[in-house]
Design an enzyme around this catalytic site. Structure first.
Site, PDB file in Angstrom:
ATOM      1  CD  GLU A   1      45.201 -19.326  24.129  1.00 24.53           C
ATOM      2  OE1 GLU A   1      44.228 -18.512  23.714  1.00 24.53           O
ATOM      3  OE2 GLU A   1      44.688 -20.462  24.484  1.00 24.53           O
TER       4      GLU A   1
ATOM      5  CG  ASN B   1      35.687 -22.979  20.055  1.00 26.96           C
ATOM      6  OD1 ASN B   1      36.281 -23.920  20.409  1.00 26.96           O
ATOM      7  ND2 ASN B   1      34.623 -22.526  20.737  1.00 26.96           N
ATOM      8  CB  THR B   2      39.287 -19.279  15.710  1.00 29.66           C
ATOM      9  OG1 THR B   2      38.641 -18.435  16.482  1.00 29.66           O
ATOM     10  CG2 THR B   2      38.990 -18.579  13.994  1.00 29.66           C
TER      11      THR B   2
ATOM     12  N   GLY C   1      35.682 -24.989  10.116  1.00 32.67           N
ATOM     13  CA  GLY C   1      35.756 -25.273   8.767  1.00 32.67           C
ATOM     14  C   GLY C   1      36.451 -24.113   7.659  1.00 32.67           C
ATOM     15  N   GLY C   2      35.970 -22.747   8.342  1.00 32.27           N
ATOM     16  CA  GLY C   2      36.616 -21.880   7.629  1.00 32.27           C
ATOM     17  C   GLY C   2      35.547 -21.013   6.876  1.00 32.27           C
TER      18      GLY C   2
ATOM     19  NE  ARG D   1      25.177 -23.374  11.631  1.00 37.31           N
ATOM     20  CZ  ARG D   1      26.482 -23.052  11.793  1.00 37.31           C
ATOM     21  NH1 ARG D   1      26.893 -22.490  13.212  1.00 37.31           N
ATOM     22  NH2 ARG D   1      27.465 -23.299  10.880  1.00 37.31           N
TER      23      ARG D   1
ATOM     24  CG  HIS E   1      28.320 -19.664  18.625  1.00 38.97           C
ATOM     25  ND1 HIS E   1      29.572 -19.329  17.944  1.00 38.97           N
ATOM     26  CD2 HIS E   1      27.626 -18.408  19.134  1.00 38.97           C
ATOM     27  CE1 HIS E   1      29.368 -18.112  18.063  1.00 38.97           C
ATOM     28  NE2 HIS E   1      28.459 -17.441  18.605  1.00 38.97           N
TER      29      HIS E   1
ATOM     30  CG  LEU F   1      34.943 -18.248  11.164  1.00 38.43           C
ATOM     31  CD1 LEU F   1      35.026 -19.153  10.060  1.00 38.43           C
ATOM     32  CD2 LEU F   1      36.229 -18.218  12.015  1.00 38.43           C
TER      33      LEU F   1
END
Ligand code: ADP
Length: 643
Positions: free
Chosen positions: A174, A182-183, A187-188, A464, A576, A621
Site C-alpha cells: 500500500e 477511497n473505501t 459512508g458504507g 447521479r 468515481h 462497495l
C-alpha cells in the site's frame, strides 16, 4: 469495541524508552541551548474532528512521553497520525517530523499541541522544528511470494483475505501510510437484494413500481437482456398477486436497474455476477467481522431501497474487518510501499518493482493483483479521457487515487475500457470536495436539496449524472441539503453521522447549519425564510401524498417535521471512474486482442466495463468486495494448480 470517531479518552502511552538506542546516542535536544522545566504539560489544538488534548512529559533534557488523552479524529485516517506522530517526535526529539499523508490536519494539531507544551517548559520550538528527524537505516525490500496485491483499499484487502484463506502466501503493498483508500472514505452503503431485511421496508409507491415495470418494456439489447425482462415481469406479477406487505425487490430488478442506470454500456455478465454475489459476499464480510445493521435505505443514486449499512457505518468497518482477517491469515502488509512497475518474463507478469519506505522494492510472485483504485484525483488523466469534465471540480477521492495501476497495466499491454465515464456527485463538501460533513446521508429518503434561492431543482432520488448536471446549472453550482431530526440513523447515539463526523462540531465550525425552525435555518444560510418555508411545506406534502408534483421524485421517508433542522452546503464533486482495466469474469487482465495476460489479475475501481456510463450508488462497495474476493480466490487457484 466501537471504532466510530467520537470524543473519547484514548490513552496512547508512548514511552519511547528505546528511542535513542536506534541512533546509538542520547543527544540532548531541547531546542537551542535551553533545558526544559521538567513536568507533564496538558495542551490542546484543533484537529479535523475536534479538540485533540495532549499530555507531554518533559525531563530537563528531552521530550520523554506524549500521550493523546482525548480526540475525535476519524478512525483509519486521523487515527494513523494519532498513533504515529507522538512516537516519531519522541524518537527524533524533533517537531519537524513528516506529516501523515491524508491526515495532515491531525498531524499538524498534534505537533502544535506538543509545541505549546515545549514553549510552556521554556524550550525553543523553532529550533525543535528544525531538528533532524531520525530515519532508520533502510534496507532494500527483496521478497518472493505466491500472490502480491497492489493497493490496500476494499478490493485489495478482500483479494488478500480470499487468497490467503485459500492457502496462498500473500504480500499486500500500500503506497500510503494507511490502509483504506477511497473505501475508508465511503459512508458504507452496500446494495443487496435481501428478502429478510427488506421485509421491514414499506411497499414502494405506484410511480416507483411503474418505473420497475418500465424496465420490462425496453428494446432488448441482447438475448439475455430479453430473458431478464421476462424474469422481472414474472417477479412483479407474483408480487402484485401477493400480500404486498413489504417493498418489492428481485435480482432481476437490481440487474436491470444497474444495466439501465449505466445506459446499457456495462457488460451484462459482470452486472449479473455483481448482483448475484452481493448478498453471499455480504455474509462472507460478516464472517470476517463486519457487523451489519438491519436498516435498509436508498443511497443517493441507488434508485431502490436495498442499501445495507455496517453498525459504525463508515467504510472503515469494512477495512478494519478485512485488515484484521488478513493479518490473522498471515498476509504481510507493507505500508508506504508504492508499486511502480510490473516485472514480466516472456509475456507473463512475475512480480512488481517499486519503493518501500524510501528503499527499492522488488517482489517476485506467481500472481499479481492490481487493486489500486481509479483516477478521480488525477486531473490530467481526467482531462485526457473526458475533456468535457470541468477541471476545477474537487474530488471525494484520496489524493493517492491517481491511476497508478491503470498505467502499470497499460505498460504490459492491458486493454482499457470505458475511460471516458467519470461520475460526479451533487453532494461534495464545499471545503474539500469530500463526501463527509453533512447530515441526512444515511438515506436519500431523509432529505431534499435546495439551491441558493431556496428552491428544489431536481428529484433527489435520481441518477447521479442527472443530479450533478442539475446542480451544475444552479447559481454558483451551490446547494443545501435540508434534513431534520426525524431520521435518527443520520446521527447516532454518540452524536456522529455515518461518516463518523461529530455533528455538533460540524455545526460549531459552520460547516453544517442547525436551527429549531425552518425560518431560522433559512436566515442562517441567507435564504428568504418564506421561500424556504414554502419549499419545505410543499416537500412534506409530497412525502405524505407520495407524489412529487415538481420533479417526479418517488422515494420518500417520513415528513421532515422534527426539530432541529439542518442545512448542509453541498457542491458537485468528482467521485468515481467507471472505466479502467478490462478483465474477464475470473478477474484476469485482458490485452487488446482479448487474450489473458498470464499472472495478472485486477479488481475494484481500477477495472472498467462493469458499471457502464453511470454507476448506481451503493454498487461500488459490492463491486470491490465481490470482485476482490473472486480475484483472491482465482489467484490462489492458480498458485495451487502450479504447486
Ligand atoms: P478500491 O475501492 O478499488 O479498493 P480504493 O481507492 O479503496 O480502491 O483503494 C486503492 C488503494 O490503492 C489505495 O489505498 C491507494 O493508496 C493504493 N494505491 C494506489 N496506487 C498504488 C501503488 N502504486 N502502489 C501501492 N498502492 C497503491
Amino acid at each position: 469495541m466501537s471504532y466510530v470517531k467520537r470524543v473519547r479518552m484514548i490513552v496512547i502511552v508512548l514511552t519511547m524508552l528505546f528511542a535513542f538506542s536506534i541512533t546509538g546516542c542520547a543527544k540532548k535536544n531541547t531546542g537551542g541551548d535551553t533545558t526544559y522545566k521538567s513536568g507533564t504539560y496538558t495542551t490542546e489544538a484543533d484537529g479535523y474532528g475536534g479538540v485533540i488534548k495532549v499530555e507531554t512529559t518533559l525531563t530537563d533534557e528531552k521530550i520523554e512521553k506524549i500521550t493523546i488523552t482525548e480526540n475525535s479524529e476519524t478512525e483509519g485516517i486521523g487515527s494513523i497520525a494519532i498513533e504515529k506522530i507522538p512516537s516519531e517526535i519522541v524518537k527524533s526529539q524533533s517537531l519537524g517530523v513528516d506529516l501523515v499523508s491524508g491526515a495532515t490536519v491531525t498531524s499538524t494539531a498534534i505537533i502544535d499541541a506538543v509545541s505549546k507544551a515545549v514553549e510552556k517548559a521554556g524550550g525553543d520550538v523553532k529550533a525543535l522544528k528544525e531538528a533532524p528527524v531520525v530515519k532508520e537505516e533502510g534496507k532494500d525490500v527483496i521478497k518472493e511470494t505466491d500472490v502480491v496485491v497492489i493497493g490496500g483499499g476494499g478490493a485489495g484487502l478482500a483479494a488478500a483475505v480470499a487468497a490467503a484463506d485459500n492457502g496462498a502466501k500473500v504480500i499486500l503493498v500500500e503506497k500510503t501510510a494507511a490502509l483504506g483508500g477511497n473505501t475508508v472514505r465511503a459512508g458504507g452503503p452496500y446494495n443487496a437484494v435481501d428478502p429478510e431485511r427488506q421485509k421491514n421496508v414499506e411497499p414502494a409507491d405506484e410511480t416507483s413500481m411503474q418505473k420497475a415495470w418500465d424496465l420490462t418494456k425496453v428494446e432488448p439489447k441482447n438475448d439475455r437482456h430479453a430473458e431478464l425482462m421476462e424474469e422481472l415481469k414474472n417477479d412483479l406479477t407474483a408480487y402484485e398477486n401477493g400480500p404486498k406487505d413489504s417493498v418489492f425487490d428481485s435480482l432481476a430488478l437490481h440487474k436491470l436497474q444497474t444495466y439501465d442506470g449505466g445506459d446499457y454500456v456495462g457488460k451484462l455478465e459482470f452486472i449479473e455476477e455483481l448482483v448475484e454475489k452481493s448478498l453471499p459476499t455480504s455474509e462472507w464480510m460478516a464472517d470476517n467481522g463486519v457487523e451489519w445493521t438491519d436498516d435498509i435505505t436508498t443511497v443517493p443514486g441507488g434508485l431502490w431501497p436495498r442499501a445495507h449499512l455496517p453498525v459504525n457505518a463508515a467504510g472503515y468497518d469494512f477495512i478494519k474487518a478485512s485488515e484484521d482477517t488478513a493479518r490473522k491469515l498471515g498476509v504481510e502488509i507493507l505500508l508506504n510501499s508504492k508499486a511502480t512497475e510490473l516485472i514480466t518474463d516472456g509475456g507473463a507478469v512475475v512480480g512488481i518493482k517499486g519503493e518501500s519506505e524510501g528503499q527499492n522494492m522488488e517482489i517476485r510472485a506467481k500472481v499479481v493483483i492490481i487493486a489500486t483504485g481509479g483516477f478521480a484525483a488525477n486531473v490530467e488523466m481526467r482531462k485526457e479521457y473526458n475533456p468535457s469534465l470541468a477541471e476545477h471540480l474537487p474530488t471525494t477521492n484520496s489524493p493517492a487515487i491517481v491511476g497508478d495501476g491503470i498505467k502499470m497495466a497499460q505498460e504490459v499491454g492491458a486493454n482499457l475500457i470505458g475511460m471516458e465515464y467519470i461520475q460526479s456527485l451533487p453532494l461534495g463538501n464545499p471545503v474539500d470536495g469530500t463526501l463527509n460533513g453533512w447530515v441526512g446521508g444515511a438515506g436519500v429518503e431523509h432529505y431534499y436539496q435546495v439551491n441558493k434561492e431556496g428552491k428544489r431543482f431536481m428529484a433527489e432520488d435520481g441518477r447521479r449524472d442527472t443530479m450533478t448536471a442539475a446542480l451544475l446549472a444552479q447559481t454558483d453550482t451551490m446547494s443545501y441539503v435540508i434534513s431534520s431530526a426525524t431520521n435518527e440513523i443520520d446521527i447516532n447515539e454518540t452524536g456522529v453521522n455515518i461518516w463518523g463526523d461529530n455533528v455538533e462540531k460540524l455545526v460549531e465550525d459552520g460547516i453544517v447549519f442547525k436551527a429549531d425552525t425552518i425560518e431560522e435555518l433559512a436566515e442562517q444560510i441567507g435564504i428568504d425564510p418564506q421561500v424556504l418555508r414554502e419549499t419545505h411545506d410543499t416537500f412534506n406534502s409530497y412525502v405524505v401524498s407520495g407524489k412529487d408534483e415538481d420533479f417526479g421524485r418517488t422515494l420518500f421517508g417520513k415528513p421532515l417535521d422534527k426539530a432541529p433542522f439542518y442545512a448542509s452546503p453541498r457542491v458537485p464533486t468528482v467521485h468515481h471512474t467507471m472505466g479502467g482495466i478490462e478483465i474477464d469474469l475470473n478477474n484476469h487482465v485482458l490485452d487488446k486482442d482479448g487474450n489473458i495476460i498470464p499472472g495478472l489479475l485486477a479488481a475494484g475501481e481500477v477495472t472498467g466495463g462493469i458499471h457502464g456510463a453511470n454507476r448506481l450508488g451503493g454498487n461500488a462497495l459490492v463491486d470491490i468486495h465481490v470482485f476482490g474476493k473472486k480475484a483472491g480466490e482465482e489467484a490462489a487457484r492458480i498458485v495451487n494448480e502450479n504447486k
